[in-house]
Structure formats: C-alpha cells, structure tokens
Motif scaffolding. Structure first.
Motif, PDB file in Angstrom:
ATOM      1  N   HIS A 114      44.305 -44.521 -14.408  1.00 47.45           N
ATOM      2  CA  HIS A 114      43.264 -44.120 -15.442  1.00 47.45           C
ATOM      3  C   HIS A 114      42.564 -45.468 -16.029  1.00 47.45           C
ATOM      4  O   HIS A 114      43.215 -46.760 -15.760  1.00 47.45           O
ATOM      5  CB  HIS A 114      43.874 -43.273 -16.358  1.00 47.45           C
ATOM      6  N   GLN A 115      41.617 -45.387 -16.595  1.00 47.12           N
ATOM      7  CA  GLN A 115      41.059 -46.406 -17.545  1.00 47.12           C
ATOM      8  C   GLN A 115      40.889 -45.942 -18.797  1.00 47.12           C
ATOM      9  O   GLN A 115      40.774 -44.679 -19.203  1.00 47.12           O
ATOM     10  CB  GLN A 115      39.510 -46.449 -16.998  1.00 47.12           C
ATOM     11  N   VAL A 131      33.142 -46.845 -16.289  1.00 48.43           N
ATOM     12  CA  VAL A 131      34.017 -45.762 -16.526  1.00 48.43           C
ATOM     13  C   VAL A 131      33.762 -44.594 -15.480  1.00 48.43           C
ATOM     14  O   VAL A 131      32.585 -44.192 -15.408  1.00 48.43           O
ATOM     15  CB  VAL A 131      34.021 -45.555 -18.030  1.00 48.43           C
ATOM     16  N   ARG A 132      34.834 -44.009 -15.078  1.00 48.61           N
ATOM     17  CA  ARG A 132      34.772 -43.248 -13.913  1.00 48.61           C
ATOM     18  C   ARG A 132      34.544 -41.631 -14.475  1.00 48.61           C
ATOM     19  O   ARG A 132      33.760 -40.931 -13.895  1.00 48.61           O
ATOM     20  CB  ARG A 132      35.702 -43.280 -13.102  1.00 48.61           C
ATOM     21  N   ARG A 133      35.119 -41.508 -15.584  1.00 52.48           N
ATOM     22  CA  ARG A 133      35.109 -40.281 -16.179  1.00 52.48           C
ATOM     23  C   ARG A 133      35.528 -40.282 -17.641  1.00 52.48           C
ATOM     24  O   ARG A 133      36.078 -41.217 -18.148  1.00 52.48           O
ATOM     25  CB  ARG A 133      35.969 -39.078 -15.507  1.00 52.48           C
ATOM     26  N   GLN A 134      35.158 -39.311 -18.359  1.00 48.67           N
ATOM     27  CA  GLN A 134      35.169 -39.351 -19.734  1.00 48.67           C
ATOM     28  C   GLN A 134      36.016 -38.240 -20.509  1.00 48.67           C
ATOM     29  O   GLN A 134      35.591 -36.975 -20.009  1.00 48.67           O
ATOM     30  CB  GLN A 134      33.791 -39.334 -20.518  1.00 48.67           C
ATOM     31  N   PHE A 135      37.191 -38.452 -21.107  1.00 52.03           N
ATOM     32  CA  PHE A 135      37.678 -37.336 -21.563  1.00 52.03           C
ATOM     33  C   PHE A 135      37.119 -36.619 -22.834  1.00 52.03           C
ATOM     34  O   PHE A 135      37.425 -37.484 -23.935  1.00 52.03           O
ATOM     35  CB  PHE A 135      39.348 -37.745 -21.728  1.00 52.03           C
ATOM     36  N   ALA A 136      36.533 -35.834 -22.868  1.00 52.79           N
ATOM     37  CA  ALA A 136      35.541 -35.526 -23.949  1.00 52.79           C
ATOM     38  C   ALA A 136      35.647 -34.013 -24.542  1.00 52.79           C
ATOM     39  O   ALA A 136      36.367 -33.076 -23.842  1.00 52.79           O
ATOM     40  CB  ALA A 136      33.901 -35.329 -23.545  1.00 52.79           C
ATOM     41  N   ARG A 137      35.410 -34.135 -25.742  1.00 49.57           N
ATOM     42  CA  ARG A 137      35.385 -32.506 -26.538  1.00 49.57           C
ATOM     43  C   ARG A 137      34.642 -31.749 -25.903  1.00 49.57           C
ATOM     44  O   ARG A 137      33.258 -31.948 -25.595  1.00 49.57           O
ATOM     45  CB  ARG A 137      35.130 -32.881 -28.018  1.00 49.57           C
TER      46      ARG A 137
END
Length: 377
Positions: free
Chosen positions: A201-202, A243-249
C-alpha cells in the motif's frame, strides 16, 4: 538479510542517487515541495545527503534515533494503557489490510472514533468463531492486539513527548517539510506467531492531501525488526508513482457533507462507511496493490518481492525508517517467536504550506479540533 547485508544494500543505493540538483538552473526536486530554488550551499536549508537519498529513493534509515530509555518508556506505557483501558469483552475490533479490509474498517464507528484518541484493535487470528478472544489470550490480553491508535500523541506521556521532540521536528525540516502537523499515531504490535501481514500500500491512500501529497511515515522500531519477525519491505523509487487508490468516505453513507454525528445527516446508514476509489494515473501498473506480490513467501527466499523491486529494511531497536506517502511498502507475517513492536507517526504539511487535509479521509478530528503542529516546539 542481516544488518550487514542491509547496510551494503543501502550503500549501493547511495551510489545511485540521482543528480537531483540542476547546476545550470540551481533548482532541486523535492518530493514534498516540488521544484525549488536552491539557497547558497552554505545555507542551513541546502539539501543534505540524506535529504537527497530520501528524495531519490523515497525513504531513509536513521540509526539509533530513539534511546533505550525512550523505548523502555514507550513499551511500559503501552502495557499500562492496555491493562487500564482495553476491555475486550466490551470493545474487540479486528484490524486487517487484506481483502476484508473494508468490512473490518468500513462498517464501524469504533474505527472512525479512534481519530483523536486511542482505541484497540485485535489480530484476526486471536479471535474465535464467536468473535471473542481465544482462551490462550484472555489472561494476557496485550498478546492479542494488532495495534492501538490513532491519536496516541494527543495524550500526555512518552508518545507525545517523543512526537514533539526537537529531533522529530529537525528531521522533518531537513527533509523539506515547512509546516508539519500530526494527524495520526499508532503502536503496532506484530505479535509473535500471529502477527499478520500488512499488504502492499501507499500511506497517502489513507492520508490524502491536496493540491499535492505530503504524508510522511516515521516508523520507529521498538524491537529488532528482522526478516523472521516481519520487518518492513520498500520498493525504492516508487514514491514517484501517483497514488493508486484512495480510501474515502462514502457519500452514500455520510451524505454530501461527509460528516455526521450518530444518526444525524442525510446519508443511508445501511451503506458502507468507506470505499476504495481507483485514481487515474499513468504510473506503473501494480497488480499486487492491497495484496502481496506472487511469490512473496516463504521467508527468507521472498523471490516475488525481490523480482518486483522490493528490498527488506531490517532495523535495530531505536532505528527510524522515514518514507514518503507514495512509497510502496509492506510487511510479511510474523511466524517467529519474537514480537516486533513499533511506534509510528504520520505527518503532513499544514495550511501554512498551502496544503489541505482531504475531507474525504476517514480520519477527521472533532469539529474545531486541530492537528498538532510541530513547528512551534
């Protein structure tokens, strides 16, 4: 890989440092600040050798960053906190980074409410089929924990003292941070025998800033971290990838404002709290994102990791590994008889550097409560 081999690997990377200082234009490419004009060479803000290593490879190792008394104080204080504060019968939540991550961290207010305080998260293999601690851990509950977080630096004690120390502030300044603030801190246990893997992960996926990424992880080893007990693996140079993906609300859960208290708000509470959003980018394809590359195990061979550009960075107790938020990194399970405790800070640039914390991040402090600023200490 032992510590001698580690040093040989880092020395070889030192020899490959890019010529990041353009002699014709007198500019320098900083990961956190972008292209900057160089000061005179005798100026204290001129890039140091380890700053150049960080900007070229995405990480640095700082040996003996914390003293034995500091380490002992942190470990003792953590033991007391677990003993006095954690009641597994009332609040046992599992932390995971595998394919069930959204289920573990995306459906519970307990995770969201840990933003500015300390909550406790168990290892999945310490739980039985009923969701309670296995018998083997009930008389020594600290052995069941995966981590504690995410606001440990906000309370008086050795974690806050360390966070506000001049050596932390000086290192961040040396690496180019101008207005560092601390949104997150956590204690990772990596328990002997059951300490699970942390998949590729990043950190910027979870600690997203705009208009540019500015997250830096400060990973402090409180025990010797080895191949056998799950040291960190990094992929040098991957911090240049987007950034490959975002952990988002999830707006379907929270509503358009992405904020609610209890049952207030406009969202649908039956929807997941968090989602992973794929981000467009022209970076290298990383098929193992959120997983381990094929062939990562067994240890110590780890053929798949080496083939995909990862290197292990064993650390002695007290060593610090600092790395950029876009650096691809992971750790393998701890199948040894030795625990691997670490204390980790995550810092970002604050408003004083023209950087904004994303309102979509899972981690949001209560309204009006600011992140800890480090420049003033």
């Amino acid at each position: 890989m032992d510590f001698t081999q580690r040093d040989e690997t880092l020395n070889s990377l030192q020899q490959k440092i890019d010529d990041t200082i353009e002699s014709s234009t007198k500019t320098y490419q900083s990961w956190v600040r972008g292209t900057v004009t160089l000061p005179p060479q005798n100026d204290s803000s001129y890039p140091t050798n380890r700053c150049r290593f960080f900007d070229t490879h995405g990480f640095i190792l700082v040996p003996s960053f914390a003293s034995p008394p500091e380490i002992a104080s942190m470990k003792s204080h953590m033991q007391q906190m677990v003993q006095n504060e954690w009641n597994p019968a009332q609040s046992t939540h599992v932390f995971r980074t595998d394919e069930k991550q959204l289920d573990a961290q995306g459906k519970s207010d307990y995770f969201l409410d840990s933003a500015s305080k300390t909550h406790y998260f168990a290892e999945k293999d310490a739980m039985d089929e009923t969701g309670e601690l296995k018998e083997a851990y009930r008389s020594n509950k600290i052995m069941a924990l995966n981590k504690a977080g995410h606001g440990m630096h906000t309370s008086p004690g050795p974690f806050r003292t360390y966070t506000q120390s001049s050596k932390v502030v000086s290192l961040l300044k040396e690496l180019g941070w101008r207005d560092p603030v601390v949104p997150q801190s956590m204690y990772i246990f990596k328990q002997a025998g059951i300490g699970g893997e942390v998949t590729s992960h990043q950190d910027s996926s979870f600690l997203f800033t705009t208009p540019r990424q500015t997250c830096i992880g400060l990973w402090l080893a409180l025990d010797d971290a080895t191949l056998e007990n799950g040291c960190l693996w990094v992929r040098p140079g991957s911090h240049r990838e987007p950034v490959r993906r975002q952990f988002a609300r999830n707006p379907k859960h929270f509503g358009d404002g992405l904020v609610y208290s209890g049952d207030d708000g406009e969202g649908d509470r039956t929807q997941p709290q968090m989602i992973f959003r794929s981000l467009d980018g022209d970076g290298k394809e990383v098929p193992w994102d959120g997983k381990l590359p094929d062939g990562s195990l067994p240890t110590p061979e780890c053929v798949g990791l080496y083939e995909n550009g990862f290197i292990p960075v064993p650390c002695k107790a007290g060593d610090l590994l600092a790395f950029a938020g876009e650096l691809d990194h992971l750790s393998l399970p701890n199948n040894s008889s030795q625990a691997r405790h670490t204390f980790q800070l995550h810092c970002v640039e604050g408003e004083g550097a023209g950087v904004h914390w994303s309102k979509e991040n899972w981690l949001q402090y209560p309204l009006g409560e600011p992140f800890m600023k480090l420049n003033s200490h």
